[in-house]
Scaffold this motif. Sequence first.
Motif, PDB file in Angstrom:
ATOM      1  N   ASN A 190      56.052  14.859  -6.573  1.00 21.06           N
ATOM      2  CA  ASN A 190      54.924  14.824  -6.988  1.00 21.06           C
ATOM      3  C   ASN A 190      53.382  14.047  -6.825  1.00 21.06           C
ATOM      4  N   ASN A 191      54.430  13.429  -5.680  1.00 17.89           N
ATOM      5  CA  ASN A 191      53.036  12.570  -4.794  1.00 17.89           C
ATOM      6  C   ASN A 191      52.661  11.231  -6.225  1.00 17.89           C
ATOM      7  N   PHE A 192      52.730  11.433  -7.424  1.00 15.60           N
ATOM      8  CA  PHE A 192      52.371   9.753  -7.950  1.00 15.60           C
ATOM      9  C   PHE A 192      52.735   8.687  -7.889  1.00 15.60           C
ATOM     10  N   LEU A 193      53.797   8.562  -6.948  1.00 14.77           N
ATOM     11  CA  LEU A 193      54.519   7.279  -6.946  1.00 14.77           C
ATOM     12  C   LEU A 193      55.017   6.910  -5.155  1.00 14.77           C
ATOM     13  N   ASN A 194      54.159   6.357  -4.751  1.00 14.03           N
ATOM     14  CA  ASN A 194      54.396   6.391  -2.778  1.00 14.03           C
ATOM     15  C   ASN A 194      54.267   4.899  -2.895  1.00 14.03           C
ATOM     16  N   GLU A 195      55.507   4.405  -2.848  1.00 14.40           N
ATOM     17  CA  GLU A 195      55.189   2.542  -1.826  1.00 14.40           C
ATOM     18  C   GLU A 195      55.193   2.273  -1.321  1.00 14.40           C
ATOM     19  N   GLU A 196      54.577   3.346  -0.043  1.00 11.58           N
ATOM     20  CA  GLU A 196      53.586   2.836   1.453  1.00 11.58           C
ATOM     21  C   GLU A 196      52.191   2.829   0.859  1.00 11.58           C
ATOM     22  N   ARG A 197      52.289   3.943   0.077  1.00 12.84           N
ATOM     23  CA  ARG A 197      50.158   3.515  -0.095  1.00 12.84           C
ATOM     24  C   ARG A 197      50.217   2.526  -1.248  1.00 12.84           C
ATOM     25  N   PHE A 198      50.683   2.628  -2.710  1.00 16.90           N
ATOM     26  CA  PHE A 198      50.502   1.703  -3.616  1.00 16.90           C
ATOM     27  C   PHE A 198      50.577  -0.140  -2.226  1.00 16.90           C
ATOM     28  N   ALA A 199      51.599   0.091  -1.415  1.00 18.55           N
ATOM     29  CA  ALA A 199      51.429  -1.378  -0.562  1.00 18.55           C
ATOM     30  C   ALA A 199      50.005  -1.461  -0.085  1.00 18.55           C
ATOM     31  N   ASN A 200      49.743  -0.536   0.841  1.00 22.04           N
ATOM     32  CA  ASN A 200      48.668  -0.432   1.376  1.00 22.04           C
ATOM     33  C   ASN A 200      47.069  -0.734   0.695  1.00 22.04           C
ATOM     34  N   LEU A 201      47.253  -0.955  -0.344  1.00 18.24           N
ATOM     35  CA  LEU A 201      46.409  -0.453  -1.192  1.00 18.24           C
ATOM     36  C   LEU A 201      46.136  -2.193  -1.535  1.00 18.24           C
ATOM     37  N   PHE A 202      47.047  -2.407  -2.573  1.00 21.93           N
ATOM     38  CA  PHE A 202      47.643  -3.542  -2.782  1.00 21.93           C
ATOM     39  C   PHE A 202      46.575  -4.853  -1.962  1.00 21.93           C
ATOM     40  N   CYS A 203      46.875  -4.650  -0.547  1.00 22.30           N
ATOM     41  CA  CYS A 203      46.951  -5.995   0.441  1.00 22.30           C
ATOM     42  C   CYS A 203      45.540  -5.524   0.681  1.00 22.30           C
ATOM     43  N   VAL A 204      45.207  -4.433   0.906  1.00 26.68           N
ATOM     44  CA  VAL A 204      43.804  -4.736   1.515  1.00 26.68           C
ATOM     45  C   VAL A 204      43.375  -5.090   0.544  1.00 26.68           C
ATOM     46  N   SER A 205      43.235  -4.524  -0.422  1.00 25.81           N
ATOM     47  CA  SER A 205      42.276  -5.423  -2.221  1.00 25.81           C
ATOM     48  C   SER A 205      42.525  -6.527  -2.311  1.00 25.81           C
ATOM     49  N   LYS A 206      43.608  -6.746  -2.638  1.00 26.67           N
ATOM     50  CA  LYS A 206      43.173  -7.767  -2.796  1.00 26.67           C
ATOM     51  C   LYS A 206      42.958  -9.282  -1.523  1.00 26.67           C
TER      52      LYS A 206
END
Length: 142
Positions: free
Chosen positions: A39-55
Amino acid sequence: MEWYCSYQERCHVEVQQKLFNYPISSKDKDEVIVHLIHNNFLNEERFANLFCVSKFHQKKWGKIRIKNELKARKISDYLINKALKEISNEEYFETFDTLSEKNWESISEKNILKKRKKFCDYLLRKGWESEMVYGKMKELEK
């Protein structure tokens, strides 16, 4: 768990740790994770992109620190490299220059050796590449 994942981007490891606290069978835990992915609540690629840019933008971390933090969360090397490409080289070097110059000026140490050490330790701890740090240190000493 849907709320937990929709409130903030999560990686699989964080969800597994959260589920560990619940008294349900491992089969049910796996089904919850599958449901979240489906159901697209959990997405490793989206997490990695967001984590990288935000940090990078918020904490001014370098690529080494970001990569190590993502590896600690068991994100694949492929996704890590893909996420790091979200940071433009121009912005990366610009941020490094600004951060390093600001840090160099903020160190009030009179002993040049101690000042160098504090400068390098700060930037290396933030995950910036050692070649960049040492090169900038030599440039700022002049």
